[in-house]
Design an enzyme around this catalytic site. Structure first.
Site, mmCIF file in Angstrom:
data_model
loop_
_atom_site.group_PDB
_atom_site.id
_atom_site.type_symbol
_atom_site.label_atom_id
_atom_site.label_comp_id
_atom_site.label_asym_id
_atom_site.label_seq_id
_atom_site.Cartn_x
_atom_site.Cartn_y
_atom_site.Cartn_z
ATOM 1 N N ASP A 71 1.166 -1.135 0.472
ATOM 2 C CA ASP A 71 -0.061 -0.039 -0.112
ATOM 3 C C ASP A 71 0.341 1.619 0.166
ATOM 4 O O ASP A 71 0.296 2.118 -0.868
ATOM 5 C CB ASP A 71 -0.602 -0.457 1.273
ATOM 6 C CG ASP A 71 -2.132 -1.139 1.112
ATOM 7 O OD1 ASP A 71 -2.292 -1.690 -0.188
ATOM 8 O OD2 ASP A 71 -2.978 -1.252 2.256
ATOM 9 N N ALA A 218 -4.778 10.456 21.053
ATOM 10 C CA ALA A 218 -4.022 10.070 22.891
ATOM 11 C C ALA A 218 -4.557 11.525 22.950
ATOM 12 O O ALA A 218 -3.406 12.208 23.751
ATOM 13 C CB ALA A 218 -3.191 9.753 22.933
#
Length: 309
Positions: A71, A218
């Protein structure tokens, strides 16, 4: 044949690709199509039977390009050929292969019907982004574009490698949306929703959806969740603060392959690119089957599924 001119582009310095690439070139020539071998690929496999060509030549001459690699290879090729509208076929020599979905071991038998027109075509959206910075002082202050690029997967604003959180503000279509402290923010296309955005707990967007997903990395506030916005939205991310004057600066990356170093008050403006990329798949292509295989989803036996209905 459905295509008169076919380009072959191999993974840069890909191990074990010399023989498969040579077989592919000979196979296509045997079908009577013109073979365009990308210059780096030609050098890599030491192939002299086909004239090496540049990516620009491929864009101008090829009816379709076959990309052999993973990819990551496909991402780089897609960005270079998007403006030329050359459709792409992916042969997977990588680990996952969401975009390069044809197994290398079955390339010739899979490509045979595709070269005759038996394939599924789909278009994927790209992003275009630029980084703006204020330079100068007082009346001499100017806003300059210091970096710009396109991306098929995502644009990521992230903290430095060994620094603390960054503080960013986000506007969507000129409307203030939020300010957050986090390790970063991912702005992903449906294609990119199965890449970094997925590992950051973002949703999977079907490629047929016209949307973009914003996924915090996060975040300090646990209530900050991914959000999907219309594809034609303009997203502006402002780097408000770097943690403790971090020695390792924040960055904006584009498909994780192009990188811009950021300073406080830099703005990253992201919108849909005017270009799209077309992927060609085998006639039996099933997007949900690809997800099931690549993400190791459990396949429930038919009898058990009926019993649980």
């Amino acid at each position: 044949m459905a295509f008169r001119s076919v380009a072959i582009i191999g993974k840069f310095r890909g191990q074990g690709l010399t023989q498969p690439l040579r077989e592919l070139a000979d196979f296509l020539a045997g079908l009577g199509v013109k073979v365009l071998l990308e210059a780096g690929t030609a050098r890599q496999i030491r192939q002299r039977d086909y004239a090496p060509v540049s990516m620009d030549d491929i864009g101008r001459q090829a009816d379709v390009a076959i990309v052999v690699g993973g990819d990551g290879t496909m991402l780089g090729v897609a960005r270079q050929l998007a403006a030329y509208k050359v459709p792409l076929i992916g042969i997977n020599q990588g680990r996952l292969g969401f975009m390069t979905d044809i197994a290398l071991s079955r390339q010739l038998e899979t490509l045979t019907p595709m070269m005759r027109g038996a394939y599924v075509s789909e278009q994927r959206s790209l992003l275009q982004a630029r980084v703006e910075r204020r330079v100068g002082k007082g009346k001499n202050t100017q806003v300059k574009t210091i970096f710009e690029a396109i991306a098929l997967n995502d644009v990521v604003v992230a903290r430095g490698a060994v620094s603390g959180m960054i503080e960013i503000s986000v506007e969507i279509n000129g409307l203030y949306t939020y300010t957050q402290r986090a390790d970063g923010l991912i702005i992903a296309t449906p294609t990119g929703s199965t890449a970094y955005a997925l590992s950051a707990h973002g949703p999977i967007l079907h490629p047929g959806l016209q949307g973009l997903v914003l996924v915090p990395v996060a975040p300090q506030s646990l209530s900050n969740r991914p959000i999907v916005v219309p594809e034609d939205s303009e997203i502006v991310v402002t780097l408000d603060q770097l943690a403790n004057s971090a020695p390792h600066p924040a960055s904006a990356s584009f498909d994780m392959q192009n990188l811009a170093t950021l300073k406080e008050r830099d703005r990253i403006i992201v919108r849909r690119s005017p270009h799209k990329i077309t992927f060609l798949h085998p006639a039996d292509y099933n997007y949900f089957g690809v997800l099931r295989q690549k993400l190791n989803w459990t396949l429930m036996p038919v009898g058990a599924a009926q019993a649980n209905a």
